[in-house]
Design a protein around this motif. Structure first.
Motif, PDB file in Angstrom:
ATOM      1  N   ALA A   1       2.120  -6.515 -21.244  1.00  9.53           N
ATOM      2  CA  ALA A   1       2.342  -6.614 -22.690  1.00  9.53           C
ATOM      3  C   ALA A   1       1.615  -5.503 -23.438  1.00  9.53           C
ATOM      4  CB  ALA A   1       1.876  -7.981 -23.190  1.00  9.53           C
ATOM      5  N   LEU A   2       0.367  -5.229 -23.063  1.00  7.46           N
ATOM      6  CA  LEU A   2      -0.393  -4.172 -23.740  1.00  7.46           C
ATOM      7  C   LEU A   2       0.213  -2.803 -23.451  1.00  7.46           C
ATOM      8  CD1 LEU A   2      -4.097  -5.349 -23.233  1.00  7.46           C
ATOM      9  CD2 LEU A   2      -2.626  -5.655 -25.231  1.00  7.46           C
ATOM     10  N   ASP A   3       0.617  -2.571 -22.211  1.00 10.45           N
ATOM     11  CA  ASP A   3       1.200  -1.273 -21.875  1.00 10.45           C
ATOM     12  C   ASP A   3       2.526  -1.053 -22.589  1.00 10.45           C
ATOM     13  OD1 ASP A   3      -0.912  -0.563 -20.269  1.00 10.45           O
ATOM     14  OD2 ASP A   3       0.060  -1.129 -18.388  1.00 10.45           O
ATOM     15  N   ASP A   4       3.319  -2.104 -22.729  1.00 15.33           N
ATOM     16  CA  ASP A   4       4.602  -1.970 -23.428  1.00 15.33           C
ATOM     17  C   ASP A   4       4.409  -1.772 -24.926  1.00 15.33           C
ATOM     18  OD1 ASP A   4       5.908  -2.313 -21.024  1.00 15.33           O
ATOM     19  OD2 ASP A   4       6.390  -4.433 -21.361  1.00 15.33           O
ATOM     20  N   PHE A   5       3.421  -2.462 -25.490  1.00 12.16           N
ATOM     21  CA  PHE A   5       3.220  -2.409 -26.947  1.00 12.16           C
ATOM     22  C   PHE A   5       2.484  -1.142 -27.386  1.00 12.16           C
ATOM     23  CE2 PHE A   5       0.797  -3.831 -30.813  1.00 12.16           C
ATOM     24  CZ  PHE A   5       1.902  -3.993 -31.646  1.00 12.16           C
ATOM     25  N   ARG A   6       1.591  -0.643 -26.576  1.00 12.13           N
ATOM     26  CA  ARG A   6       0.803   0.563 -26.866  1.00 12.13           C
ATOM     27  C   ARG A   6       0.098   0.444 -28.227  1.00 12.13           C
ATOM     28  NH1 ARG A   6       1.854   4.755 -23.514  1.00 12.13           N
ATOM     29  NH2 ARG A   6       1.183   6.270 -25.088  1.00 12.13           N
ATOM     30  N   PRO A   7      -0.864  -0.467 -28.330  1.00  9.55           N
ATOM     31  CA  PRO A   7      -1.526  -0.692 -29.624  1.00  9.55           C
ATOM     32  C   PRO A   7      -2.470   0.449 -30.015  1.00  9.55           C
ATOM     33  CG  PRO A   7      -2.643  -1.926 -27.908  1.00  9.55           C
ATOM     34  CD  PRO A   7      -1.415  -1.326 -27.260  1.00  9.55           C
TER      35      PRO A   7
ATOM     36  N   ALA B   1      -8.027  -2.463 -22.304  1.00 12.85           N
ATOM     37  CA  ALA B   1      -7.982  -1.570 -23.466  1.00 12.85           C
ATOM     38  C   ALA B   1      -8.951  -0.406 -23.309  1.00 12.85           C
ATOM     39  CB  ALA B   1      -8.290  -2.354 -24.742  1.00 12.85           C
ATOM     40  N   ARG B   2     -10.147  -0.660 -22.800  1.00 15.61           N
ATOM     41  CA  ARG B   2     -11.111   0.423 -22.598  1.00 15.61           C
ATOM     42  C   ARG B   2     -10.566   1.436 -21.583  1.00 15.61           C
ATOM     43  NH1 ARG B   2     -16.593   1.418 -23.287  1.00 15.61           N
ATOM     44  NH2 ARG B   2     -16.248   0.269 -25.237  1.00 15.61           N
ATOM     45  N   ARG B   3      -9.954   0.939 -20.527  1.00 12.28           N
ATOM     46  CA  ARG B   3      -9.380   1.844 -19.530  1.00 12.28           C
ATOM     47  C   ARG B   3      -8.247   2.670 -20.132  1.00 12.28           C
ATOM     48  NH1 ARG B   3     -10.321   0.760 -14.051  1.00 12.28           N
ATOM     49  NH2 ARG B   3      -9.080   2.667 -13.759  1.00 12.28           N
ATOM     50  N   ARG B   4      -7.494   2.092 -21.078  1.00 11.19           N
ATOM     51  CA  ARG B   4      -6.393   2.803 -21.748  1.00 11.19           C
ATOM     52  C   ARG B   4      -6.888   3.615 -22.937  1.00 11.19           C
ATOM     53  NH1 ARG B   4      -4.909  -0.070 -17.481  1.00 11.19           N
ATOM     54  NH2 ARG B   4      -2.699  -0.619 -17.351  1.00 11.19           N
ATOM     55  N   ARG B   5      -8.194   3.579 -23.184  1.00 12.84           N
ATOM     56  CA  ARG B   5      -8.800   4.291 -24.310  1.00 12.84           C
ATOM     57  C   ARG B   5      -8.231   3.824 -25.656  1.00 12.84           C
ATOM     58  NH1 ARG B   5      -9.894  10.548 -22.277  1.00 12.84           N
ATOM     59  NH2 ARG B   5     -11.090   9.966 -20.432  1.00 12.84           N
ATOM     60  N   VAL B   6      -8.047   2.515 -25.756  1.00 12.69           N
ATOM     61  CA  VAL B   6      -7.601   1.872 -26.990  1.00 12.69           C
ATOM     62  C   VAL B   6      -8.830   1.312 -27.706  1.00 12.69           C
ATOM     63  CG1 VAL B   6      -6.262  -0.047 -27.948  1.00 12.69           C
ATOM     64  CG2 VAL B   6      -5.335   1.297 -26.044  1.00 12.69           C
ATOM     65  N   ALA B   7      -8.895   1.476 -29.015  1.00 11.67           N
ATOM     66  CA  ALA B   7     -10.005   0.932 -29.801  1.00 11.67           C
ATOM     67  C   ALA B   7     -10.043  -0.588 -29.678  1.00 11.67           C
ATOM     68  CB  ALA B   7      -9.851   1.333 -31.264  1.00 11.67           C
ATOM     69  N   THR B   8     -11.244  -1.146 -29.685  1.00 10.67           N
ATOM     70  CA  THR B   8     -11.388  -2.588 -29.457  1.00 10.67           C
ATOM     71  C   THR B   8     -12.326  -3.222 -30.480  1.00 10.67           C
ATOM     72  OG1 THR B   8     -13.115  -2.088 -27.840  1.00 10.67           O
ATOM     73  CG2 THR B   8     -10.908  -2.498 -26.987  1.00 10.67           C
ATOM     74  N   VAL B   9     -11.911  -4.393 -30.982  1.00 15.25           N
ATOM     75  CA  VAL B   9     -12.732  -5.220 -31.868  1.00 15.25           C
ATOM     76  C   VAL B   9     -12.782  -6.616 -31.270  1.00 15.25           C
ATOM     77  CG1 VAL B   9     -12.916  -6.281 -34.145  1.00 15.25           C
ATOM     78  CG2 VAL B   9     -12.181  -3.895 -33.940  1.00 15.25           C
ATOM     79  N   ALA B  10     -13.985  -7.095 -30.987  1.00 11.48           N
ATOM     80  CA  ALA B  10     -14.158  -8.459 -30.473  1.00 11.48           C
ATOM     81  C   ALA B  10     -14.731  -9.329 -31.586  1.00 11.48           C
ATOM     82  CB  ALA B  10     -15.098  -8.455 -29.270  1.00 11.48           C
TER      83      ALA B  10
ATOM     84  N   VAL C   1     -18.830  -8.794 -21.343  1.00  9.47           N
ATOM     85  CA  VAL C   1     -17.552  -8.783 -22.059  1.00  9.47           C
ATOM     86  C   VAL C   1     -17.633  -7.904 -23.300  1.00  9.47           C
ATOM     87  CG1 VAL C   1     -15.941 -10.211 -23.390  1.00  9.47           C
ATOM     88  CG2 VAL C   1     -16.845 -11.051 -21.203  1.00  9.47           C
ATOM     89  N   HIS C   2     -18.667  -8.099 -24.104  1.00  8.30           N
ATOM     90  CA  HIS C   2     -18.760  -7.371 -25.379  1.00  8.30           C
ATOM     91  C   HIS C   2     -19.174  -5.915 -25.189  1.00  8.30           C
ATOM     92  CE1 HIS C   2     -18.040 -10.608 -28.358  1.00  8.30           C
ATOM     93  NE2 HIS C   2     -18.382 -11.382 -27.340  1.00  8.30           N
ATOM     94  N   SER C   3     -19.621  -5.563 -24.004  1.00 11.83           N
ATOM     95  CA  SER C   3     -19.932  -4.150 -23.752  1.00 11.83           C
ATOM     96  C   SER C   3     -18.675  -3.291 -23.807  1.00 11.83           C
ATOM     97  CB  SER C   3     -20.621  -3.981 -22.395  1.00 11.83           C
ATOM     98  OG  SER C   3     -19.718  -4.204 -21.317  1.00 11.83           O
ATOM     99  N   TYR C   4     -17.500  -3.901 -23.641  1.00 13.49           N
ATOM    100  CA  TYR C   4     -16.238  -3.162 -23.706  1.00 13.49           C
ATOM    101  C   TYR C   4     -15.699  -3.053 -25.128  1.00 13.49           C
ATOM    102  CZ  TYR C   4     -16.035  -3.513 -18.616  1.00 13.49           C
ATOM    103  OH  TYR C   4     -16.313  -3.411 -17.281  1.00 13.49           O
ATOM    104  N   ALA C   5     -16.358  -3.692 -26.091  1.00 17.34           N
ATOM    105  CA  ALA C   5     -15.887  -3.680 -27.477  1.00 17.34           C
ATOM    106  C   ALA C   5     -16.540  -2.553 -28.261  1.00 17.34           C
ATOM    107  CB  ALA C   5     -16.180  -5.020 -28.147  1.00 17.34           C
TER     108      ALA C   5
END
Length: 379
Positions: A75-81, A100-109, A138-142
């Motif tokens: 779902a994330l790969d198809d949507f490309r947020p 998301a971190r692996r895809r270099r997508v910004a993250t908010v937890a 978990v939050h280290s990836y945010a």
């Protein structure tokens, strides 16, 4: 902006996480942003015009929880947020933040559930350090972690979780309004709840999930307060035991939503909260918007919501006697109830979901800037 919302809880479950996610989606839809929802099933196929992707889940103590799944990755790969919003991340949200971190997508937890506190209340205090270790991971990836109260921010800092900011909770002051008290349906509900009671009886109520961590059994102490009748709104695994233990001293209305819930709030005279692990306390805001004085433990989110002596009372968290004394004071003084109820509504009027929606979109933009700077630094 393209926002992927991965949430540990969604419809049909009714709780604080679900409510805040729905209001964020409403705001994004109203501002023309694109969004995707990933959540444990079963769930609706869409919300606010946005697709909802369901992943496998399981139920525990009335909660529906998702488990990591290849469906989330697809779902994330198809949507490309542009940004990932992880609501109360623990299992499913942890996978989403990692991907998301692996895809270099910004993250908010968004930290909304005191899992360690719940574990302690369920007799699993020994697991709290392990839970916090997992949450740190978990939050280290945010890029940003948002929390709804000063107490939550302090807990995060004390347990080594950084890059935090405050993001509160809005309240719908148009729906939750004192006018329901005198509407035909509201007046009929109040008359039903007061049937057979002496003139001047005061309705003291609780609204929320009926589960062990909510400590609703503490209301038994209030069933003996002269001039008071206890009302319980909500459902959950503790309901059968509560109906047995509170007996005829309380009226149980079950789970209510929308206008029915708004009328139930407004039919009350005093609102009481009993749980001590709330990261915020949304029902307190809804009660205050309905014009009620509130009584809550002096712990966690209620410390920010309740103005002691102005909109209600805060009691020592484990002192049932202090809870009862605060309720007795309000039951005996209708003028104080009216004054505190009016002050409470004034206090929450500026806390609209529209304001909080704009704030979280700003946090998304900041997270995207942080993620962009990090990517440039790695090049």
């Amino acid at each position: 902006m393209r926002v992927a919302v991965v949430t540990e809880s969604f419809l049909p479950s009714a709780n604080g996480v679900t409510t805040s996610v729905l209001r964020v989606l409403d705001h994004l839809a109203g501002r023309g942003h694109e969004a995707l929802v990933v959540c444990p099933g079963p769930a609706p196929g869409a919300y606010a015009g946005y697709p909802v992707v369901q992943v496998p889940g399981f139920s525990y103590r009335g909660f529906r929880a998702g488990v990591p799944s290849p469906a989330l990755v697809r779902a994330l790969d198809d949507f490309r947020p542009d940004v990932l919003h992880a609501a109360s991340p623990f299992g499913l949200g942890a996978q989403a933040l990692y991907v998301a971190r692996r895809r270099r997508v910004a993250t908010v937890a968004v930290f909304q559930t005191d899992v360690a506190g719940f574990a302690r209340k369920h007799g699993l205090a020994a697991t709290a350090p392990s839970i916090w270790r997992w949450l740190r991971h978990v939050h280290s990836y945010a890029d940003l972690t948002l929390a709804p109260s000063s107490a939550s921010l302090a807990d995060l800092a004390a347990n080594g979780i950084g890059r935090t900011r405050w993001w509160g909770r809005g309240v719908d002051a148009a729906t939750y309004h004192p006018r329901h008290r005198t509407s035909p349906a509201g007046a009929a509900l109040r008359a039903r709840l007061l049937a057979g009671a002496p003139a001047g009886t005061v309705l003291v109520g609780y609204v929320g999930r009926l589960a062990p961590e909510k400590r609703v059994e503490r209301l038994a102490r209030l069933t003996g307060v002269p001039g008071a009748r206890v009302v319980v709104v909500g459902d959950g695994p503790s309901r059968p035991a509560l109906e047995r233990d509170l007996g005829g001293g309380a009226a149980f209305l079950g789970r209510l939503d929308g206008e029915d819930l708004a009328r139930a709030y407004a039919a009350l005279d005093v609102f009481v909260h009993t749980g001590t692990t709330e990261t915020f306390g949304q029902t307190l805001q809804e009660a205050m918007a309905s014009g009620l004085p509130v009584v809550a433990p002096a712990a966690g989110g209620p410390l920010d919501v309740v103005a002691e002596g102005e909109t209600g009372y805060l009691y020592a968290p484990e002192d049932d006697g202090a809870l009862e004394r605060a309720v007795r004071v309000l039951v005996a003084d209708p003028a104080m109830r009216a004054r505190m109820g009016e002050a409470g509504r004034r206090r929450v009027l500026p806390r609209s979901w529209d304001v909080l929606g704009e704030a979280i979109v700003g946090h998304y933009a900041d997270a995207m800037a942080v993620a962009g700077a990090s990517r440039r630094a790695r090049v």
